[in-house]
Design an enzyme around this catalytic site. Structure first.
Site, PDB file in Angstrom:
ATOM      1  CG  PHE A 104      32.389 -11.846  92.253  1.00 17.29           C
ATOM      2  CD1 PHE A 104      32.768 -11.204  91.075  1.00 17.29           C
ATOM      3  CD2 PHE A 104      32.752 -11.274  93.462  1.00 17.29           C
ATOM      4  CE1 PHE A 104      33.486 -10.007  91.120  1.00 17.29           C
ATOM      5  CE2 PHE A 104      33.475 -10.086  93.518  1.00 17.29           C
ATOM      6  CZ  PHE A 104      33.844  -9.449  92.341  1.00 17.29           C
ATOM      7  CG  ASP A 136      34.826 -16.540  97.743  1.00 16.85           C
ATOM      8  OD1 ASP A 136      34.623 -15.938  98.814  1.00 16.85           O
ATOM      9  OD2 ASP A 136      35.019 -15.959  96.661  1.00 16.85           O
ATOM     10  CE  LYS A 182      31.590  -8.344  99.442  1.00 17.05           C
ATOM     11  NZ  LYS A 182      31.760  -9.341  98.405  1.00 17.05           N
TER      12      LYS A 182
END
Ligand SMILES: *Cc1c(COP(=O)(O)O)cnc(C)c1O
Length: 403
Positions: free
Chosen positions: A140, A225, A254
């Protein structure tokens, strides 16, 4: 005088685009790892806003950084630079392999920048043929069209017309498949150094080492990532530091802003040089408010005591989940690293992760799932021990209602 309109959950269905299905309650106040909803009901927060609120809610240092900066200057645009952005970039380069930083506003934007940079680097150095992006099934990387295409769940990328091309997906941890697919046409390999949304799946040491070796062999860039794994989440400042494999480009977001929107890519001077003036940009990227909060967050996260505390809290979670398993025979495996923990449901409980999440909400616990079979816990990195104990007790009572 205007009177604030009373709002309720029902209004969501009236006025919001229906791409989310939020819980029935609306939190209105948070402090540390506790939240309160409109009715004053209290919740323990094991979700941290999906691995974002790494210092809990309203951490005094973050509030101070935000309000101090709010009283100075909010926005300048990239026609100018600003002090918080420079300080944060310096800190991130001091703490990592990187020499250069580009700021964005989210994980998807950071990844979009990483992918564009890799494509530009390959085109400049080796020609337009070198454009293949290799990524992983169940990976993702965000919801922009490029990042969702590189992500390994076609249900997120299908149905929007022609996709960005030359993207290949390979099973995670499958060394032979990677060897078979990589070639001198490979521009970059993009991977999470621990798959988050895909179910909390760790890479094997051999796999990450092989990815690095194959990237070197074929002059391909390795993009990690670290949007979910970064900023202390796994007990290292960035997860790559615990794996002993260094990427060429790292994306982060995040927890970087501890709840304030910010994203970034970290890279080397050589690679960064391909983003010349005008090649890429962002209106809000490097916004002073975001960078001031992120600086305060990074100051706390990067302390050895904070990182050691993540590992200590992981042990508490694992012990507590083991106890729950002893009682209910519910998990097939507890996996992950640091405070990125996945508890996979066994056959008896197959497909019931969302049931547990809803029952937990009723019992006063916020948590997450990663797919239909994995309970996911991504709390504050500094969640107090007594909140872990209380949250696990509430999880226990929630599961009891489902037996
Ligand atoms: C959450 C996430 C993203 C997307 O971040 P946004 O801020 O939602 O755009 C990208 N990659 C990973 C690994 C993530 O967990």
């Amino acid at each position: 005088m205007t009177v604030e309109q009373k709002v309720e959950r029902g209004l969501f269905d009236e006025v919001m685009v229906p791409c989310y299905s939020p819980m029935e309650f609306i939190p209105v106040k948070g402090e540390g790892s506790r939240l309160w909803d409109q009715e004053g009901k209290e919740y323990i927060d094991f979700a941290g806003g999906i691995a974002v609120s790494c210092l809990g809610h309203c951490h005094p240092a973050a509030v101070k950084a935000l309000t101090e900066q709010a009283n100075k200057v909010w926005h300048l645009s990239n026609v100018m630079t600003n002090e918080p952005a420079l300080r944060l970039a310096k800190k991130l380069t001091d703490l990592t392999f990187a020499e250069k930083v580009f700021f964005a506003n989210s994980g998807a934007e950071a990844n979009e920048a990483a992918l564009k940079l890799a494509r530009r680097y390959a085109a400049d150095n080796f020609g337009p043929e070198k454009s293949e992006i290799i990524a992983f099934v169940q990976g993702f990387h965000g919801r922009t069209f490029f990042t969702v295409t590189v992500g390994g769940q076609s249900n997120y990328s299908d149905g929007f017309g022609p996709k960005p091309s030359d993207v290949t997906h390979i099973p995670y941890n499958d060394i032979e498949a990677l060897k078979a697919h990589m070639s001198d046409k490979t521009c970059a390999v993009m991977m999470e150094p621990l798959q988050g949304e895909g179910g909390i799946v760790s890479p094997t040491d051999e796999f990450v080492q092989t990815v690095r070796e194959l990237c070197d062999k074929h002059n391909a860039l390795l993009i990690f990532d670290e949007v979910q794994t970064g900023n202390g989440r796994t007990g290292d400042f960035y997860a790559y530091q615990g794996l002993g494999v260094t990427p060429d480009i790292l994306s982060t977001a995040k927890s970087l802003g501890a709840g304030f929107p910010i994203g970034a890519i970290l890279t080397t001077t050589d690679i960064a040089s391909h983003f010349k003036v005008g090649v890429h940009g962002s209106t809000y990227g490097g916004n002073p408010l975001a960078c001031a909060v992120a600086e305060a967050a990074v100051n706390i996260i990067s302390q050895p005591e904070t990182l050691a505390g993540v590992k200590a809290r992981e042990a508490l979670f694992r012990a507590g989940l083991e106890k729950i398993h002893q009682k209910y025979d519910i998990f097939s495996e507890v996996r992950g690293k640091g405070l990125l923990i996945g508890a996979a449901l066994n056959e008896k409980w197959e497909g019931r992760a969302r049931d547990v999440l809803v029952a937990a909400g009723k019992a006063g616990l916020m948590m997450l799932v990663a797919g239909p079979n994995v309970l996911r816990f991504t709390p504050s990195l500094i969640i107090p021990e007594q909140d872990i104990a209380e949250g696990l007790a509430r999880l226990d009572s929630a599961i009891a209602t489902l037996v």
